[in-house]
Each structure stands twice: as structure tokens, then as C-alpha cells.
Design a protein around this motif. Structure first.
Motif, PDB file in Angstrom:
ATOM      1  N   LEU A 173       3.991   7.136   3.083  1.00 49.37           N
ATOM      2  CA  LEU A 173       4.238   5.899   3.808  1.00 49.37           C
ATOM      3  C   LEU A 173       3.855   4.699   2.961  1.00 49.37           C
ATOM      4  O   LEU A 173       2.769   4.655   2.376  1.00 49.37           O
ATOM      5  CB  LEU A 173       3.434   5.880   5.107  1.00 49.37           C
ATOM      6  CG  LEU A 173       3.940   6.816   6.204  1.00 49.37           C
ATOM      7  CD1 LEU A 173       2.880   7.026   7.260  1.00 49.37           C
ATOM      8  CD2 LEU A 173       5.207   6.263   6.833  1.00 49.37           C
ATOM      9  N   TYR A 226       0.840  -1.204   0.000  1.00 48.35           N
ATOM     10  CA  TYR A 226       0.000   0.000   0.000  1.00 48.35           C
ATOM     11  C   TYR A 226       0.868   1.244   0.000  1.00 48.35           C
ATOM     12  O   TYR A 226       1.969   1.243   0.531  1.00 48.35           O
ATOM     13  CB  TYR A 226      -0.867   0.041   1.274  1.00 48.35           C
ATOM     14  CG  TYR A 226      -1.562  -1.255   1.623  1.00 48.35           C
ATOM     15  CD1 TYR A 226      -0.880  -2.264   2.301  1.00 48.35           C
ATOM     16  CD2 TYR A 226      -2.900  -1.455   1.294  1.00 48.35           C
ATOM     17  CE1 TYR A 226      -1.514  -3.455   2.636  1.00 48.35           C
ATOM     18  CE2 TYR A 226      -3.536  -2.640   1.630  1.00 48.35           C
ATOM     19  CZ  TYR A 226      -2.837  -3.633   2.296  1.00 48.35           C
ATOM     20  OH  TYR A 226      -3.470  -4.808   2.621  1.00 48.35           O
ATOM     21  N   PRO A 249      -2.775  -6.965  10.439  1.00 47.01           N
ATOM     22  CA  PRO A 249      -2.334  -5.574  10.503  1.00 47.01           C
ATOM     23  C   PRO A 249      -1.498  -5.216   9.284  1.00 47.01           C
ATOM     24  O   PRO A 249      -0.997  -6.085   8.579  1.00 47.01           O
ATOM     25  CB  PRO A 249      -1.488  -5.538  11.777  1.00 47.01           C
ATOM     26  CG  PRO A 249      -0.940  -6.917  11.877  1.00 47.01           C
ATOM     27  CD  PRO A 249      -2.026  -7.825  11.368  1.00 47.01           C
ATOM     28  N   GLN A 250      -1.362  -3.931   9.063  1.00 44.91           N
ATOM     29  CA  GLN A 250      -0.429  -3.451   8.064  1.00 44.91           C
ATOM     30  C   GLN A 250       0.872  -3.060   8.763  1.00 44.91           C
ATOM     31  O   GLN A 250       0.868  -2.545   9.872  1.00 44.91           O
ATOM     32  CB  GLN A 250      -1.025  -2.271   7.305  1.00 44.91           C
ATOM     33  CG  GLN A 250      -2.224  -2.677   6.457  1.00 44.91           C
ATOM     34  CD  GLN A 250      -2.769  -1.545   5.619  1.00 44.91           C
ATOM     35  OE1 GLN A 250      -2.216  -0.448   5.565  1.00 44.91           O
ATOM     36  NE2 GLN A 250      -3.875  -1.803   4.934  1.00 44.91           N
ATOM     37  N   HIS A 251       1.978  -3.311   8.084  1.00 41.86           N
ATOM     38  CA  HIS A 251       3.305  -2.981   8.601  1.00 41.86           C
ATOM     39  C   HIS A 251       3.861  -1.851   7.746  1.00 41.86           C
ATOM     40  O   HIS A 251       3.738  -1.882   6.529  1.00 41.86           O
ATOM     41  CB  HIS A 251       4.213  -4.203   8.536  1.00 41.86           C
ATOM     42  CG  HIS A 251       3.681  -5.373   9.297  1.00 41.86           C
ATOM     43  ND1 HIS A 251       4.035  -5.634  10.589  1.00 41.86           N
ATOM     44  CD2 HIS A 251       2.786  -6.338   8.953  1.00 41.86           C
ATOM     45  CE1 HIS A 251       3.399  -6.720  11.013  1.00 41.86           C
ATOM     46  NE2 HIS A 251       2.631  -7.158  10.038  1.00 41.86           N
ATOM     47  N   PHE A 252       4.507  -0.895   8.390  1.00 40.92           N
ATOM     48  CA  PHE A 252       4.890   0.325   7.710  1.00 40.92           C
ATOM     49  C   PHE A 252       6.397   0.512   7.604  1.00 40.92           C
ATOM     50  O   PHE A 252       7.155   0.097   8.493  1.00 40.92           O
ATOM     51  CB  PHE A 252       4.304   1.540   8.435  1.00 40.92           C
ATOM     52  CG  PHE A 252       2.822   1.691   8.255  1.00 40.92           C
ATOM     53  CD1 PHE A 252       1.927   0.953   9.014  1.00 40.92           C
ATOM     54  CD2 PHE A 252       2.313   2.561   7.293  1.00 40.92           C
ATOM     55  CE1 PHE A 252       0.563   1.080   8.827  1.00 40.92           C
ATOM     56  CE2 PHE A 252       0.956   2.697   7.103  1.00 40.92           C
ATOM     57  CZ  PHE A 252       0.075   1.950   7.869  1.00 40.92           C
ATOM     58  N   GLY A 253       6.801   1.174   6.513  1.00 44.87           N
ATOM     59  CA  GLY A 253       8.164   1.661   6.400  1.00 44.87           C
ATOM     60  C   GLY A 253       8.316   2.974   7.150  1.00 44.87           C
ATOM     61  O   GLY A 253       7.355   3.474   7.749  1.00 44.87           O
ATOM     62  N   ASP A 254       9.509   3.558   7.094  1.00 47.42           N
ATOM     63  CA  ASP A 254       9.791   4.784   7.839  1.00 47.42           C
ATOM     64  C   ASP A 254       9.475   6.054   7.071  1.00 47.42           C
ATOM     65  O   ASP A 254       9.725   7.153   7.566  1.00 47.42           O
ATOM     66  CB  ASP A 254      11.253   4.807   8.288  1.00 47.42           C
ATOM     67  CG  ASP A 254      11.470   4.019   9.561  1.00 47.42           C
ATOM     68  OD1 ASP A 254      12.623   3.676   9.852  1.00 47.42           O
ATOM     69  OD2 ASP A 254      10.471   3.731  10.259  1.00 47.42           O
TER      70      ASP A 254
END
Lengths: 115, 115
Positions: free
Chosen positions: A90, A33, A103-108
Motif C-alpha cells: 500500500l 509512504y 491523516p494518511q490517504h491510501f491507494g488501492d
């Protein structure tokens, strides 16, 4: 460690220029995403991809384009048609997009500014 | 229509005091709910998630949240605030739309912890 890598961390765009934001994940997740974050507005979905070679528009896709040629990679291009591109971008991933409790996991993130 | 409302864009507490961050959701179907934390210039980190197994959910860093269906709420609490808790917190709901689980994010609550 597995995770999501976004690059560059800071990016500057000149008027009329297209820029591409990189997003790479090694979590073996099917879904990826792109979100845009503006102060006080939460996150808004730009594009998402559930599998390789497939992607769908989100709520604010105008002026953006994506590709998903590899499972690990989901680059976002901010085109000159996006008139207000200054924001924090993001990238996220999840195991699959069709399972509700994942859940969704995010970059920085990448912070894009206009010169 | 699905939405998430976080009451209070800024919350300030003293170190050692109770933290209470409010989240109300609207959803036409049973929701899956999440809390994320974001430190400056970083991505979102998952704190906890509600997936219908238990109404009281414990997360990382001493945070917990209680799902109350009658109040359509999922408030985040921590008994004793620490300076390192200062960050922005986002509540999110995952709702199934056809074969895709879309995340709706609240606009965020910035937590300030005073010494």
C-alpha cells in the motif's frame, strides 16, 4: 478527483527478479509512504519520503528500494534480496509528515506474488 | 514504546445490531488517533480521527468513536449494523518522532454482518 493511483493491481515475480511498483498522487501532498500488509499483521512501514529527493527507511526496509524524483511519484522496487515478497503493498500520502493530526490517504494497493 | 491493540480479530454481528470494535493504545505522548476501513483488495479509507478537539468523534457512514484517556481506549461504534459495513477495520495512532509523525496500526478487526 484527486487521489493515489497504484499500478499494477496484481504483479508476479520470478525468483531473482526485481520488480517495481508504481505510486502516483495528484493531491499535492509532500509526504509519501510505502507499507506492507500481511494477513493478521496490520501495516508495516517500508519507506517514507517527506520531500522530493529525500527518503528514509522504515521498519522493514531490507530488500526494498525507493526514489522520489518528483513530488507526485514514489515508486517502490522489490529486489531479489527480499526473500519473502508475497504481500499486499500500500502506498499512502499526507499533506506533510511533520503535522501530527494529518491523516494518511491510501491507494488501492498492489498484490505481489511469487511465481 | 507506542503500540495499538485491537481486541478481537473477528467480530460478528447481526444486521441492525450494535457494532463495537475495540482499540487500546499505548503512547508516551498525547496521541492522535484514527480509524480506517478496508474492503477486500482495496486500500484504507479514513473513517474518523481524534485530534483533541472533542472526545466523541463522529465519522462517515454513521460510525463514531470515543477517546477515553483514563482507559487509553478509542473504541469504534455504530448503533445499527448494515450489510455494507462488512469489512476490516484498523485503528491507528500517530506519534511524533523527531520531525516525523509515524503511524502505528493495529492488526485489524474483520467485521462480519449476518442477515
Amino acid at each position: 478527483d484527486g487521489g493515489i493511483t497504484q499500478s499494477p493491481k496484481y504483479l508476479f515475480r520470478k525468483e531473482g527478479q526485481n520488480v517495481t511498483l508504481s505510486c502516483e498522487q495528484n493531491l499535492n501532498h509532500d509526504a509519501m509512504y510505502w507499507y506492507r500488509q500481511d494477513p493478521g499483521q496490520g501495516l508495516r512501514l517500508i519507506y517514507y519520503s517527506q520531500i522530493v529527493n529525500d527518503f528514509q527507511k522504515g521498519d522493514i526496509a531490507e530488500g526494498y528500494s525507493v526514489s522520489r524524483e518528483k513530488k507526485e511519484s514514489f515508486p517502490l522496487t522489490v529486489t531479489s534480496a527480499q526473500k519473502n515478497p508475497t504481500a499486499f503493498y500500500l502506498c499512502a500520502s499526507s499533506i506533510v509528515a511533520s503535522v501530527s493530526n494529518q491523516p494518511q490517504h491510501f491507494g488501492d494497493g498492489t498484490r505481489l506474488s511469487i511465481l | 514504546a507506542q503500540s495499538v491493540t485491537q481486541l478481537g480479530s473477528h467480530v460478528s454481528v447481526s444486521e441492525g445490531a450494535l457494532v463495537l470494535l475495540r482499540c487500546n493504545y499505548s503512547s508516551s505522548v498525547p496521541p492522535y488517533l484514527f480509524w480506517y476501513v478496508q474492503y477486500p483488495n482495496q486500500g484504507l479509507q479514513l473513517l474518523l480521527k481524534y485530534t483533541s478537539a472533542a472526545t466523541l468523534v463522529k465519522g462517515i457512514n454513521g460510525f463514531e468513536a470515543e477517546f477515553k484517556k483514563s482507559e487509553t481506549s478509542f473504541h469504534l461504534t455504530k448503533p445499527s449494523a448494515h450489510m455494507s459495513d462488512a469489512a476490516e477495520y484498523f485503528c491507528a495512532v500517530s506519534v511524533r518522532i523527531y520531525n516525523f509523525n509515524k503511524f502505528y496500526f493495529g492488526s485489524g478487526t474483520k467485521l462480519n454482518v449476518k442477515p
